[in-house]
Design a protein around this motif. Structure first.
Motif, PDB file in Angstrom:
ATOM      1  N   GLU A  67       0.721  -1.201   0.010  1.00 19.45           N
ATOM      2  CA  GLU A  67       0.077   0.049   0.169  1.00 19.45           C
ATOM      3  C   GLU A  67       1.004   1.330   0.035  1.00 19.45           C
ATOM      4  OE1 GLU A  67      -2.710  -0.171   3.137  1.00 19.45           O
ATOM      5  OE2 GLU A  67      -3.905  -1.967   2.448  1.00 19.45           O
ATOM      6  N   LEU A  68       1.906   1.080   0.921  1.00 19.33           N
ATOM      7  CA  LEU A  68       2.894   2.462   0.950  1.00 19.33           C
ATOM      8  C   LEU A  68       3.477   2.598  -0.521  1.00 19.33           C
ATOM      9  CD1 LEU A  68       4.128   4.675   2.345  1.00 19.33           C
ATOM     10  CD2 LEU A  68       5.910   2.972   3.201  1.00 19.33           C
ATOM     11  N   ASN A  69       3.897   1.535  -1.208  1.00 20.11           N
ATOM     12  CA  ASN A  69       4.651   1.429  -2.314  1.00 20.11           C
ATOM     13  C   ASN A  69       3.738   2.254  -3.543  1.00 20.11           C
ATOM     14  OD1 ASN A  69       7.089   0.566  -1.341  1.00 20.11           O
ATOM     15  ND2 ASN A  69       6.471  -1.623  -2.030  1.00 20.11           N
ATOM     16  N   ALA A  70       2.314   1.818  -3.420  1.00 16.87           N
ATOM     17  CA  ALA A  70       1.344   2.391  -4.481  1.00 16.87           C
ATOM     18  C   ALA A  70       1.347   3.737  -4.224  1.00 16.87           C
ATOM     19  CB  ALA A  70       0.011   1.465  -4.378  1.00 16.87           C
ATOM     20  N   ALA A  71       1.039   4.121  -3.017  1.00 17.30           N
ATOM     21  CA  ALA A  71       1.249   5.758  -2.793  1.00 17.30           C
ATOM     22  C   ALA A  71       2.323   6.364  -3.152  1.00 17.30           C
ATOM     23  CB  ALA A  71       0.715   5.950  -1.098  1.00 17.30           C
ATOM     24  N   LYS A  72       3.385   5.774  -2.848  1.00 17.43           N
ATOM     25  CA  LYS A  72       4.882   6.419  -3.130  1.00 17.43           C
ATOM     26  C   LYS A  72       4.978   6.718  -4.459  1.00 17.43           C
ATOM     27  CE  LYS A  72       7.241   7.509   0.781  1.00 17.43           C
ATOM     28  NZ  LYS A  72       7.636   9.032   0.888  1.00 17.43           N
ATOM     29  N   THR A  73       4.482   5.791  -5.420  1.00 16.96           N
ATOM     30  CA  THR A  73       4.599   5.849  -7.012  1.00 16.96           C
ATOM     31  C   THR A  73       3.583   6.491  -7.640  1.00 16.96           C
ATOM     32  OG1 THR A  73       4.163   3.457  -7.019  1.00 16.96           O
ATOM     33  CG2 THR A  73       6.473   3.908  -6.787  1.00 16.96           C
ATOM     34  N   ALA A  74       2.842   6.942  -6.858  1.00 17.14           N
ATOM     35  CA  ALA A  74       1.305   7.631  -7.875  1.00 17.14           C
ATOM     36  C   ALA A  74       1.870   8.379  -8.914  1.00 17.14           C
ATOM     37  CB  ALA A  74       0.548   8.137  -6.850  1.00 17.14           C
ATOM     38  N   GLY A  75       1.124   8.160  -9.918  1.00 18.79           N
ATOM     39  CA  GLY A  75       1.407   9.112 -11.280  1.00 18.79           C
ATOM     40  C   GLY A  75       2.668   8.596 -12.183  1.00 18.79           C
ATOM     41  N   GLY A  76       3.228   7.658 -11.535  1.00 22.39           N
ATOM     42  CA  GLY A  76       4.609   7.181 -12.308  1.00 22.39           C
ATOM     43  C   GLY A  76       5.803   7.743 -11.657  1.00 22.39           C
ATOM     44  N   TRP A  77       5.615   8.699 -10.713  1.00 22.04           N
ATOM     45  CA  TRP A  77       6.815   9.240  -9.755  1.00 22.04           C
ATOM     46  C   TRP A  77       6.971   8.751  -8.483  1.00 22.04           C
ATOM     47  CZ3 TRP A  77       9.848  12.680 -12.644  1.00 22.04           C
ATOM     48  CH2 TRP A  77       9.310  13.282 -13.675  1.00 22.04           C
ATOM     49  N   HIS A  78       8.500   8.890  -8.152  1.00 21.58           N
ATOM     50  CA  HIS A  78       8.520   8.459  -6.690  1.00 21.58           C
ATOM     51  C   HIS A  78       8.248   9.690  -5.795  1.00 21.58           C
ATOM     52  CE1 HIS A  78      10.406   7.675  -2.861  1.00 21.58           C
ATOM     53  NE2 HIS A  78      11.559   8.428  -3.008  1.00 21.58           N
ATOM     54  N   HIS A  79       7.387   9.699  -5.039  1.00 19.22           N
ATOM     55  CA  HIS A  79       6.978  10.961  -3.983  1.00 19.22           C
ATOM     56  C   HIS A  79       7.961  10.633  -2.822  1.00 19.22           C
ATOM     57  CE1 HIS A  79       3.452  11.992  -6.181  1.00 19.22           C
ATOM     58  NE2 HIS A  79       3.572  10.797  -6.845  1.00 19.22           N
ATOM     59  N   THR A  80       8.953  11.586  -2.810  1.00 20.17           N
ATOM     60  CA  THR A  80       9.912  11.583  -1.538  1.00 20.17           C
ATOM     61  C   THR A  80       9.128  11.938  -0.212  1.00 20.17           C
ATOM     62  OG1 THR A  80      10.484  14.190  -1.908  1.00 20.17           O
ATOM     63  CG2 THR A  80      11.648  12.332  -3.324  1.00 20.17           C
ATOM     64  N   GLY A  81       8.324  12.497  -0.345  1.00 18.38           N
ATOM     65  CA  GLY A  81       7.737  12.902   1.263  1.00 18.38           C
ATOM     66  C   GLY A  81       8.417  14.326   1.576  1.00 18.38           C
ATOM     67  N   ASP A  82       9.232  14.918   0.819  1.00 16.85           N
ATOM     68  CA  ASP A  82      10.016  16.181   0.965  1.00 16.85           C
ATOM     69  C   ASP A  82       9.647  17.458   0.210  1.00 16.85           C
ATOM     70  OD1 ASP A  82      11.454  15.080   2.920  1.00 16.85           O
ATOM     71  OD2 ASP A  82      13.047  14.425   1.788  1.00 16.85           O
ATOM     72  N   LEU A  83       9.434  18.373   0.719  1.00 14.06           N
ATOM     73  CA  LEU A  83       9.079  19.657   0.104  1.00 14.06           C
ATOM     74  C   LEU A  83      10.329  20.304  -0.484  1.00 14.06           C
ATOM     75  CD1 LEU A  83       6.702  21.128   2.655  1.00 14.06           C
ATOM     76  CD2 LEU A  83       5.969  19.941   0.575  1.00 14.06           C
ATOM     77  N   GLY A  84      10.150  20.957  -1.841  1.00 15.77           N
ATOM     78  CA  GLY A  84      11.470  21.706  -2.654  1.00 15.77           C
ATOM     79  C   GLY A  84      10.489  22.562  -3.347  1.00 15.77           C
TER      80      GLY A  84
END
Length: 502
Positions: free
Chosen positions: A364-381
């Motif tokens: 489940e975490l992996n699905a959320a982290k790769t939503a839209g074909g990108w790795h979501h780092t959880g960090d802001l920039g």
């Protein structure tokens, strides 16, 4: 993938055996291994692991200090298609028991310690346990030094590193052979590593910062010098004896080396490193590679193999984290997955050669982290107008004020630039008019003073006015959960609430 196009860490080792038959691969204490000797040991180890049921996808766990065995276990797993995890041996018994239960390794190689023995007693003993040292050597020596020649995909995971407990428990980030090779090639380029490069692994090998330089040196065919832990006088001795080019060092470690070598007993001139202090600069050779000349670093995390952006690719730019690795793409995305324009804050997202395969056993975490074909780092920039990247801080949560998104990390960053502020955290409090308003909890430096009005005005000059705190409260300390503010405790104490989706 055709074998013609395969390149695993095991394949790299096999090439070094042929191309560098006289080169020194590893130094650990009195042990010195040439590339052919390391290759033979890795093959025997692969045979021993296979005899104990380690097949493709199985996990092998290391619980101990730095050792050359960390590298050869990783390489043996590469040849079998298995997954190797060097875990943080400094953890408590309960934390180590979680790792054992979560990873369910087939083989555990361990060094004697009270915490490890206690953790072993807390889990079902399904794994084969091999103690590092004589037992390990006899176990591996019983196998034949024959390459298993398994059909291994370079895109399958080979290295697991436990990383931040951002939701209360640590997760094992899985990195493939191809990701590690890609990251090594990018780091080789930025560091301008050349033939004869020697790296001293004096930082923990369960940390991606030490591991990434170890593997880049391996990729190049340089020499990896291993020491069990950082001990200043011993590190100085090894730098001189092995003519070390690079070591895993940061500020306090450098200061300790300067103190240990204050009488100039050791020649550290082979070390090509970043400038730090007049005393340090006189001892070493200040390096002019982009990595060192930029002060080292950029933005990274375990999930991208180490570095995602490099300061060395953005020297002189506005962004505090430089530009992306040549083998990755970076996008700054909003909550809907749309790219935000330069100057706007969003989540740092990435894809490319060095990005990880996901977390072990976290679908489940992996699905959320790769939503839209990108790795979501959880960090802001933020991408600056010149294309460089600025790292803001962990995403964690968002405040919604009058339909505007406000990230506490960004406001906290602005608060901490005030000369009187030692620490700060930002929460959202309910607001009848705006839905939520930001409140700053501020810790002042000893002897310093500032009024709420001064602090709010300071933040207004640093970031967009709508992001400034509406309220400021002073505190003696900011409660923490690890390295980040404990926002739940802050909400309870200072009236936080009404967050989006709550």
């Amino acid at each position: 993938m055709s074998l013609v196009h395969r390149l695993t860490l095991g394949d790299v080792l096999g090439e070094h055996r042929r191309s560098r038959p006289l080169g020194t691969a590893v130094v650990d204490g009195d042990l010195r291994l040439t590339w052919p000797e390391l290759d033979a040991r890795v093959n025997r180890l692969a045979g021993a692991l296979a005899a104990d049921g380690v097949t493709a996808g199985a996990r092998v766990l290391w619980l101990g200090r730095n050792s050359f065995r960390v590298l050869e276990l990783l390489l043996a797993c590469s040849r079998l298609g298995a997954i190797f995890c060097p875990a943080n041996w400094r953890q408590t018994a309960d934390e180590l028991a979680h790792v054992l239960t979560d990873l369910a390794p087939a083989v555990v190689v361990w060094e004697e310690s009270e915490a490890v023995e206690k953790a072993r007693g807390q889990v079902t003993p399904d794994a084969r346990w091999v103690e590092s040292g004589e037992e390990y050597e006899s176990w591996a020596a019983a196998a034949e030094p024959t390459d298993p020649d398994a059909d291994v995909s370079p895109d399958s995971p080979v290295l697991a590193l436990y990383t931040g407990a951002f939701d209360g428990r640590p997760h094992a980030a899985l990195l493939s052979d191809s990701a590690l090779v890609a990251h090594s090639m990018a780091l080789l380029h930025i560091r301008q590593m050349e033939d004869g490069f020697t790296f001293l692994a004096c930082g923990p090998l369960f940390h991606v910062g030490t591991m990434m330089f170890t593997l880049a040196t391996f990729q190049l065919g340089g020499t990896i010098v291993v020491t069990p832990a950082f001990e200043p006088a011993e590190v100085c001795r090894l730098i001189e004896r092995e003519r070390v080019t690079q070591a895993f060092l940061f500020g306090p470690m450098i200061d300790a080396l300067v103190q240990a070598n204050k009488d100039r007993a050791y020649d550290l001139s082979s070390l090509r490193f970043v400038s730090h202090s007049p005393e340090w600069d006189e001892m070493i050779t200040v390096d002019d590679s982009p990595w060192c000349a930029s002060g080292m670093g950029g933005y990274g995390q375990t999930e991208v193999g180490g570095m995602l952006t490099f300061l060395g690719l953005g020297m002189g730019g506005r962004g505090t984290a430089g530009r992306p690795s040549p083998l990755t793409q970076v996008r700054i995305l909003d909550a809907s997955g749309a790219e935000v324009p330069p100057g706007e804050v969003g989540e740092i997202c990435a894809r490319g050669g060095s990005v990880f395969c996901g977390y072990w056993n976290r679908p489940e975490l992996n699905a959320a982290k790769t939503a839209g074909g990108w790795h979501h780092t959880g960090d802001l920039g933020r991408r600056e107008p010149d294309g460089t990247i600025t790292f803001i801080g962990p995403k964690l949560r968002m405040i919604k004020s009058a339909n505007e998104n406000i990230y506490p990390a960004e406001v906290e960053r602005a608060l901490k630039t005030h000369p009187a502020i030692a620490d700060a955290a930002v929460i959202g409090v309910p607001d009848e008019r705006f839905g939520q308003s930001p409140k700053a909890i501020v810790v002042l430096k000893d002897g310093a003073s500032a009024t709420p009005e001064e602090i709010v005005e300071h933040v207004r000059t640093e970031i967009a006015s709508y992001k400034k705190p509406r309220y400021v409260e002073f505190a003696d300390e900011i409660p923490k959960r690890g390295f980040t503010p404990d926002y739940d405790a802050l909400d309870e104490r200072y009236g936080g609430g009404a967050y989006p989706g709550s």
